[in-house]
Design an enzyme around this catalytic site. Structure first.
Site, PDB file in Angstrom:
ATOM      1  CG  ASP A  54      15.879  -1.865 -22.471  1.00 19.70           C
ATOM      2  OD1 ASP A  54      16.290  -0.827 -23.015  1.00 19.70           O
ATOM      3  OD2 ASP A  54      15.236  -1.851 -21.404  1.00 19.70           O
ATOM      4  CB  THR A  63       9.354   2.601 -17.986  1.00 20.18           C
ATOM      5  OG1 THR A  63       8.984   1.438 -17.241  1.00 20.18           O
ATOM      6  CG2 THR A  63       9.566   3.763 -17.039  1.00 20.18           C
ATOM      7  CG  ASN A  83      15.079   8.579 -24.634  1.00 12.98           C
ATOM      8  OD1 ASN A  83      14.993   7.740 -25.517  1.00 12.98           O
ATOM      9  ND2 ASN A  83      15.991   8.526 -23.691  1.00 12.98           N
ATOM     10  N   GLY A 139       5.822  -3.450 -24.201  1.00 14.46           N
ATOM     11  CA  GLY A 139       4.677  -3.651 -23.323  1.00 14.46           C
ATOM     12  C   GLY A 139       3.444  -2.868 -23.716  1.00 14.46           C
TER      13      GLY A 139
END
Length: 466
Positions: free
Chosen positions: A221, A243, A280, A386
């Protein structure tokens, strides 16, 4: 999500949403993959009911996790969740054969305890792994059930720690040294490649009129989301928020230096020969877990209250592995602040502000480090995903980085997915053309930095213990 693409138009419509609830069983934490597949079928049925014929289907999802199939192609149990504890100690077993420095030089992948390589190492002695004849990453597993055809999409394969980012092929020498049979993986596919057509049984169950082709997209994604960064000719960094926060640069070649490894940057593959050079960061997971612990307060109320809390009152290392597991997140954040001698956040607003300041600080560190390590300065930060709906986080990121932030689109992964399908079917041009269409059709918000970065530099030094 259904996308409609035409000359100068790009529309995205949500037609079905379903939960993704991992399940803890005696063996550990598992994905309920059958429920996910049922949700996909329900979504296809809803798409057909709303829009009629579909010209293409594309699937993206998360990285590293996978299903194991037996010799008949049947799934050998639910895929293990990357937050499961089974990989504890697996990295050390790998490094005993291939030291961490060599592993990074070969694959360019950051250390994360859940990388597919470590999952395979942990699974090697199990009966399930002994019976396995095929491994499919989760999006590829869904595509297999829809079409009956097996493949391994490249951008997601690059998260397994078994791909050479220079050749964009399997790292055969590394796999041989580690005793991993790469025949376990289906042949590599690249974004835009055909992935089969929906099986007759799927057409019957969803009511769709065939044939419906399935098109390979950036099935990681983040690969799809980065493809949907609405950048023009400017030098940009990106932050894919959700997330996780994935913060970094789009490069033409990997950065495989030892300094890059120790900074824990990864080289994952993107569209059209690009490399997603990123770090990350544990992202809005921190706030999601806090909200869950508090019983779901309204963010529309909570965020304005958090904006009134003094900036950088308390911060934590958002990338600390201590925050990886679910449960007790507000207490764990408070404990980390107490241990570092900072004011302890006590109210939901104070905890929320601590989380958002900490994420903005982590974004600053990642963008700053990426530019230095890659020798690639930037003029603007694009935030997609998001987190673009969180105006406070976007503004704090601009303040921390000392750079303008352009926020949007929120549904970047879905838009990147749709645009790769559209390109495969001749509706849009190259990556630059895709981004131009996004910039002309999607709502974007620009945040200018405020107040200088001195306080953020000081907080960064404080967090580093310097």
């Amino acid at each position: 999500m259904v996308g409609r693409v035409g000359p100068g138009s790009l529309e995205l419509t949500e037609v079905h949403r379903f939960p993704n609830r991992p399940v803890r069983i005696p063996e550990g934490l598992r994905w309920d993959v059958l429920a996910l597949y049922a949700g996909v079928l329900d979504g296809l049925r809803a798409a057909g009911a709303s829009f009629g014929r579909l010209d293409s289907v594309g699937i993206d999802g998360w990285a590293v996790d996978h299903g194991l199939l037996d010799a008949d192609g049947a799934l050998l149990g639910n895929p293990v969740h990357y937050r499961d504890g089974r990989t504890e100690g697996a990295a050390e077993k790998v490094w005993a054969t291939v030291p961490a420095e060599e592993l990074y030089a070969a694959t360019g992948l950051q250390y994360a305890p859940f990388n597919t390589l470590y999952q395979l190492t942990a699974a090697r002695s199990t009966a399930r792994f002994a019976a396995a004849r095929r491994l499919l990453l989760v999006p590829d597993l869904m595509a297999y059930w829809l079409t009956g055809e097996q493949g391994t999409e490249l951008t997601n394969a690059s998260t397994t720690q078994l791909i050479d980012p220079r050749t964009r092929e399997w790292s055969y020498g590394l796999a041989e040294r580690l005793g991993i049979d790469l025949a376990l993986f289906a042949p590599l596919r690249r974004p835009g490649d055909p992935a089969g057509v929906l099986r007759p049984e799927v057409l019957e169950e969803t009511g769709l009129a065939g044939p419906v082709p399935v098109t390979t997209v950036g099935s990681h994604d983040t690969a799809s989301a980065v493809a949907a960064v609405p950048a023009g000719g400017e030098r940009f960094a990106y932050i894919c928020t959700g997330t996780w926060s994935l913060a970094g640069l789009e490069l033409d070649a990997p950065v495989l230096t030892e300094e890059s490894r120790t900074a824990n940057f990864t080289n994952e593959l993107g569209l059209d020969g690009t490399v997603r050079y990123l770090r990350n960061i544990t992202g809005l997971w921190l706030l999601q877990e806090c909200v869950r612990a508090w019983g779901g307060p309204d963010l529309d109320t909570l965020l304005p209250e958090a904006a009134e809390v003094p900036v950088l009152r308390s911060v934590v290392d958002a990338g600390d592995a201590a925050f990886l597991a679910p449960g007790r997140m507000p207490e764990r954040i408070a404990e980390a602040c107490r241990a570092s001698g900072q004011p302890v956040p006590r109210t939901p607003a104070e905890v929320t502000r601590c989380v958002l300041d900490s994420l903005a600080l982590a974004h600053r560190r990642a963008v700053e480090d990426a530019q230095r390590l890659a020798g690639h300065p930037v003029d603007v930060v694009h935030v997609v995903g998001g987190g673009t709906r969180n105006a406070l986080l976007c503004q704090l990121t601009a303040d921390a980085c000392g750079l303008p932030v352009v926020a949007g689109p929120a549904e970047a992964a879905a838009l990147g997915n749709v645009l790769v399908q559209a390109r495969a079917h001749g509706l849009v041009g190259d990556l630059a053309g895709m981004r131009d269409l996004l910039a002309r059709t999607q709502p974007l918000t620009r945040y200018e930095p405020r107040g200088g970065t001195r306080r953020w530099r000081a907080a960064q030094a404080r967090l580093a213990g310097g």
